[in-house]
Design an enzyme around this catalytic site. Structure first.
Site, PDB file in Angstrom:
ATOM      1  N   GLU A 118       0.831  -1.203   0.000  1.00  0.00           N
ATOM      2  CA  GLU A 118       0.000   0.000   0.000  1.00  0.00           C
ATOM      3  C   GLU A 118       0.868   1.258   0.000  1.00  0.00           C
ATOM      4  OE1 GLU A 118      -2.359  -0.609   3.483  1.00  0.00           O
ATOM      5  OE2 GLU A 118      -3.226  -2.457   2.692  1.00  0.00           O
ATOM      6  N   GLU A 138      -4.280  -9.755   2.810  1.00  0.00           N
ATOM      7  CA  GLU A 138      -5.262  -9.365   3.829  1.00  0.00           C
ATOM      8  C   GLU A 138      -6.519 -10.227   3.846  1.00  0.00           C
ATOM      9  OE1 GLU A 138      -2.825  -5.580   3.446  1.00  0.00           O
ATOM     10  OE2 GLU A 138      -3.395  -7.281   2.220  1.00  0.00           O
TER      11      GLU A 138
END
Length: 253
Positions: A118, A138
């Site tokens: 990210e 995730e």
């Protein structure tokens, strides 16, 4: 305001007005513990407020840029308040990178996993070393992504590819990332920092007012609603942290 000290970050201002921010937990592959998360936000806030800094290079020390959540120190939040405070801290780091006025050149080395991926996507000019790799684990861990990637990723790679990356958790090399538009450039590993500094030097020589305005307008115009994405991600990630199954999966990862 040129010298800043952090527990898990190195921040060095070069003579060319380029500040190099380096994740400095190499023994843990720069994995994200709470201190690192807070230090990233502080380091970028300090750099953006520093008149001597005109551009930023963001990289990691050692064999990885950032290996995502530090599984060894993961502590399951005991309350919604505790979970929310942690996720807000994570999103604060992205706000400092994306909404800060200084352009950010990423020098992405080794692994960029989860939150580290990210942060790589948050950079304005992401340059990847040719051996670098990245993925989002995730969903397989009962968690959710942060970093506004639910808005940034579809804008960069398209909705179908974003679904593949976020739901299936496939692993990608630098060449794959270049093809799909997530890596701006790929360079030999040994040339990575030099290539990033070269770009940052060019950016630091430009008028700061127009650079700041261009970064802001491009982000606001190109991506539908970064703030909304950050809010929705926060709620989904808090829910994931509060599920006891998440801790079990993290320990097995």
């Amino acid at each position: 305001m040129s010298d800043f000290q952090y527990e898990t970050i190195l921040s060095e201002l070069r003579e060319t007005a380029v500040r190099v921010i380096t994740l400095n937990r190499p023994d843990s592959l720069n994995a994200m513990n709470r201190q690192l998360i807070d230090d990233v936000a502080r380091a970028f806030d300090d750099a953006n407020a520093d008149p001597a800094t005109r551009a930023i290079v963001f990289t990691g020390k050692g064999r990885a840029f950032c290996a995502g959540d530090d599984r060894k120190v993961h502590v399951h939040p005991e309350s919604e308040e505790e979970a929310r405070e942690l996720v807000v801290a994570i999103q604060r780091a992205t706000r400092a990178i994306v909404f800060g006025g200084k352009p950010v050149v990423g020098a992405i080395n080794g692994w960029a996993v989860g939150g580290g991926f990210e942060w790589a996507i948050n950079c304005d000019f992401p340059i990847w070393g040719e051996s670098a790799k990245a993925f989002f684990p995730e969903v397989s861990l009962n968690l959710f992504v942060t970093g506004a990637v639910t808005s940034l990723l579809p804008a960069l790679v398209g909705l179908n590819k974003a679904r593949e990356m976020l739901l299936l958790g496939e692993r990608y090399g630098a060449a794959d990332l270049k093809e799909m538009g997530l890596a701006w450039k790929i360079v030999p590993d040994a040339e990575l920092l030099g290539a990033a500094l070269e770009v940052a030097n060019k950016l630091s020589a430009l008028p700061p007012l127009s650079v700041r305005a261009m970064k802001r307008v491009l982000n606001e115009a190109a991506v539908s609603d970064l703030e909304r994405a950050l809010r929705l991600e926060t709620e989904a990630t808090v829910a994931g942290f509060l599920d006891p199954r998440t801790t079990e999966l993290l320990k097995q990862f």
